[in-house]
Design a protein around this motif. Structure first.
Motif, mmCIF file in Angstrom:
data_model
loop_
_atom_site.group_PDB
_atom_site.id
_atom_site.type_symbol
_atom_site.label_atom_id
_atom_site.label_comp_id
_atom_site.label_asym_id
_atom_site.label_seq_id
_atom_site.Cartn_x
_atom_site.Cartn_y
_atom_site.Cartn_z
ATOM 1 N N GLN A 179 5.015 6.371 3.530
ATOM 2 C CA GLN A 179 5.566 5.248 4.280
ATOM 3 C C GLN A 179 6.932 4.858 3.715
ATOM 4 O O GLN A 179 7.435 5.469 2.782
ATOM 5 N N HIS A 180 7.506 3.805 4.261
ATOM 6 C CA HIS A 180 8.839 3.353 3.849
ATOM 7 C C HIS A 180 8.892 3.155 2.342
ATOM 8 O O HIS A 180 7.921 2.722 1.714
ATOM 9 N N ARG A 181 10.024 3.454 1.777
ATOM 10 C CA ARG A 181 10.206 3.438 0.325
ATOM 11 C C ARG A 181 9.805 2.110 -0.312
ATOM 12 O O ARG A 181 9.309 2.070 -1.433
ATOM 13 N N ILE A 182 10.012 1.004 0.393
ATOM 14 C CA ILE A 182 9.672 -0.318 -0.142
ATOM 15 C C ILE A 182 8.245 -0.708 0.213
ATOM 16 O O ILE A 182 7.551 -1.380 -0.565
ATOM 17 N N PHE A 183 7.760 -0.261 1.370
ATOM 18 C CA PHE A 183 6.451 -0.693 1.852
ATOM 19 C C PHE A 183 5.323 -0.219 0.938
ATOM 20 O O PHE A 183 4.391 -0.971 0.652
ATOM 21 N N LEU A 186 4.623 -2.310 -2.203
ATOM 22 C CA LEU A 186 4.061 -3.603 -1.793
ATOM 23 C C LEU A 186 2.609 -3.444 -1.353
ATOM 24 O O LEU A 186 1.762 -4.296 -1.641
ATOM 25 N N LEU A 187 2.324 -2.346 -0.655
ATOM 26 C CA LEU A 187 0.949 -2.077 -0.243
ATOM 27 C C LEU A 187 0.034 -1.930 -1.450
ATOM 28 O O LEU A 187 -1.104 -2.417 -1.444
ATOM 29 N N CYS A 188 0.515 -1.290 -2.498
ATOM 30 C CA CYS A 188 -0.290 -1.128 -3.711
ATOM 31 C C CYS A 188 -0.645 -2.481 -4.321
ATOM 32 O O CYS A 188 -1.776 -2.696 -4.765
ATOM 33 N N VAL A 189 0.304 -3.394 -4.337
ATOM 34 C CA VAL A 189 0.037 -4.742 -4.859
ATOM 35 C C VAL A 189 -0.999 -5.442 -3.984
ATOM 36 O O VAL A 189 -1.912 -6.115 -4.489
ATOM 37 N N LEU A 190 -0.891 -5.284 -2.669
ATOM 38 C CA LEU A 190 -1.857 -5.892 -1.752
ATOM 39 C C LEU A 190 -3.261 -5.312 -1.958
ATOM 40 O O LEU A 190 -4.257 -6.042 -1.890
ATOM 41 N N VAL A 215 -2.016 5.882 -5.132
ATOM 42 C CA VAL A 215 -0.941 5.816 -4.140
ATOM 43 C C VAL A 215 0.406 5.581 -4.808
ATOM 44 O O VAL A 215 1.419 6.205 -4.440
ATOM 45 N N LEU A 216 0.458 4.695 -5.804
ATOM 46 C CA LEU A 216 1.736 4.456 -6.478
ATOM 47 C C LEU A 216 2.194 5.722 -7.204
ATOM 48 O O LEU A 216 3.392 6.046 -7.213
ATOM 49 N N GLY A 217 1.261 6.448 -7.795
ATOM 50 C CA GLY A 217 1.624 7.712 -8.425
ATOM 51 C C GLY A 217 2.157 8.712 -7.415
ATOM 52 O O GLY A 217 3.137 9.420 -7.680
ATOM 53 N N ALA A 218 1.533 8.770 -6.241
ATOM 54 C CA ALA A 218 1.997 9.678 -5.188
ATOM 55 C C ALA A 218 3.374 9.263 -4.677
ATOM 56 O O ALA A 218 4.229 10.112 -4.397
ATOM 57 N N HIS A 223 9.345 10.465 -4.634
ATOM 58 C CA HIS A 223 10.733 10.069 -4.897
ATOM 59 C C HIS A 223 11.172 10.436 -6.314
ATOM 60 O O HIS A 223 12.120 9.842 -6.833
ATOM 61 N N HIS A 224 10.487 11.411 -6.927
ATOM 62 C CA HIS A 224 10.762 11.677 -8.343
ATOM 63 C C HIS A 224 12.200 12.134 -8.586
ATOM 64 O O HIS A 224 12.784 11.819 -9.624
ATOM 65 N N GLY A 225 12.779 12.853 -7.639
ATOM 66 C CA GLY A 225 14.159 13.282 -7.818
ATOM 67 C C GLY A 225 15.117 12.111 -7.876
ATOM 68 O O GLY A 225 15.972 12.023 -8.762
ATOM 69 N N LEU A 226 14.967 11.199 -6.927
ATOM 70 C CA LEU A 226 15.806 10.002 -6.886
ATOM 71 C C LEU A 226 15.590 9.153 -8.139
ATOM 72 O O LEU A 226 16.556 8.647 -8.738
ATOM 73 N N VAL A 227 14.318 8.989 -8.539
ATOM 74 C CA VAL A 227 14.000 8.173 -9.719
ATOM 75 C C VAL A 227 14.630 8.773 -10.966
ATOM 76 O O VAL A 227 15.251 8.062 -11.775
#
Length: 378
Positions: A179-183, A186-190, A215-218, A223-227
């Motif tokens: 899903q969206h990079r920010i969503f 936030l979903l993980c926190v929810l 999910v946060l690990g996935a 995005h591991h390259g960007l990170v």
């Protein structure tokens, strides 16, 4: 693609779990209580707790599993679930059931008895051992992660039930992580909040917590390259400062600890620990000095034997304390156990874990079932 530094982080987390369980043998450290004083309070309620933060280390394991298991999807491979599940059975279940069986045989040979000077945590090991508990462990079902059943043979293997279940849910993990990079964060926190709001006593709500970690690990894997590129561009003092802050924040639940906290504090605790774990992964990928240190021989060896270290340390601990209780004091027994744990881990890695990994690597399927189409990573 392999990230050797991440394997070393897993090994260090396994070492934290080993220290955690050896310290839990002391009655003053289990159950957790305030006002004991002395080094017990310093170990429990200060940043020193990081060195035996077993629960936080398990959260890191789940996050790292989400990262590693979805990495092939982000680099362009299809997710062949039948092939994947068979490989996970060899990689996770086979070493697991060997360890559980050895613990069961040790129990049936020695039996259970109270050991003076040990905590309630140690006293519970093998207390509920028996055929029903063994069957639940074989199937990775039932209450093997609840109550006294989780102590029936090896107190650490409850987490492997969720490891296998979440492996079966990997398509859902991938779907949420794409899903969206920010969503997604936030979903993980929810998901964490929902776990604590709706209670922690049933399978569905417990699953929400561990699903958030996967999910946060996935998401981090996608995005591991960007990170990694972002961390690489940080000026010289920043990564060291971030690492120090991360290590201070991971054991956040022990600062101002109370036996019962509300859903908000519990959610904050998990969120800070989980995102701190993600930051460790980011630093290991993008900060060269940290990555170089993690790739040294000792951390790399810990990473290589981490699963066997995790599986067998409580069996070594239980046997040493029960067999030596009338000969040595508890501190000396713990020192013996801690020392023996590492050669035992190496031995079982060679005898059980490595052959199981090799068998998993040889598995090839002629029939390709329905698969998830790859999604490009950053």
């Amino acid at each position: 693609m392999r990230f050797n530094a991440l394997g070393s982080l897993r090994g260090l987390a396994a070492l934290v779990v080993v220290i955690h369980h050896h310290l839990l043998v002391f009655p003053d450290l289990f159950p957790t209580k305030t006002g004991v004083g002395g080094w017990f309070d310093w170990l429990s309620f200060t940043p020193l707790h990081l060195f035996w933060a077993g629960g936080e280390a398990v959260s890191f394991f789940f996050l790292l599993s989400g990262f590693v298991l979805t990495l092939p999807v982000w680099r362009g491979e299809e997710l062949d679930m039948l092939n994947f599940v068979v490989r996970r059975v060899w990689r996770v279940w086979v070493p697991f059931i060997v360890a559980v069986t050895l613990a069961a045989l040790a129990f049936w040979r020695l039996g259970w008895a109270s050991v003076n000077g040990t905590s309630g945590w140690f006293e519970n090991i093998w207390k509920e051992a028996g055929v029903p508990a063994y069957v639940q462990h074989v199937l990775m079902l039932g209450r093997m992660d609840e109550g006294l059943t989780q102590w029936a043979f090896l107190p650490v293997v409850w987490s492997l039930k969720w490891e296998m279940w979440l492996s079966l849910l990997l398509p859902v993990v991938v779907l949420l992580a794409r899903q969206h990079r920010i969503f997604t964060p936030l979903l993980c926190v929810l998901l964490l909040a929902a776990h604590y709001v709706f209670g922690t006593g049933d399978i569905a709500t417990n699953l929400l917590r561990y699903l958030a970690m996967f999910v946060l690990g996935a998401w981090l894997s996608r995005h591991h390259g960007l990170v990694a590129r972002t961390v690489t561009r940080w000026p010289t003092p920043v990564p060291a400062i971030v690492l120090a802050a991360t290590l201070l924040l991971i054991p956040v639940q022990w600062y101002g600890w109370q036996p019962d906290v509300g859903w908000l504090r519990a959610t904050v605790n998990d969120t800070v620990t989980l995102f701190g774990s993600a930051m460790l992964v980011a630093l290991a990928m993008g900060w060269a000095p940290f990555r170089t240190w993690l790739e040294r021989p000792v951390p790399e060896w810990l990473g290589r034997v981490s699963y066997s270290l995790y599986l067998y340390h409580t069996l070594v601990l239980t046997l040493v304390v029960r067999l030596g209780a009338e000969r040595l004091s508890i501190p000396w027994l713990l020192l013996v156990s801690f020392t023996l744990t590492f050669p035992v881990a190496e031995l079982m890695y060679r005898l059980v874990e490595r052959p199981a990994m090799q068998q998993a690597g040889r598995i090839k399927r002629a029939i390709r079932p329905a698969s998830i189409q790859p999604v490009p990573a950053d």
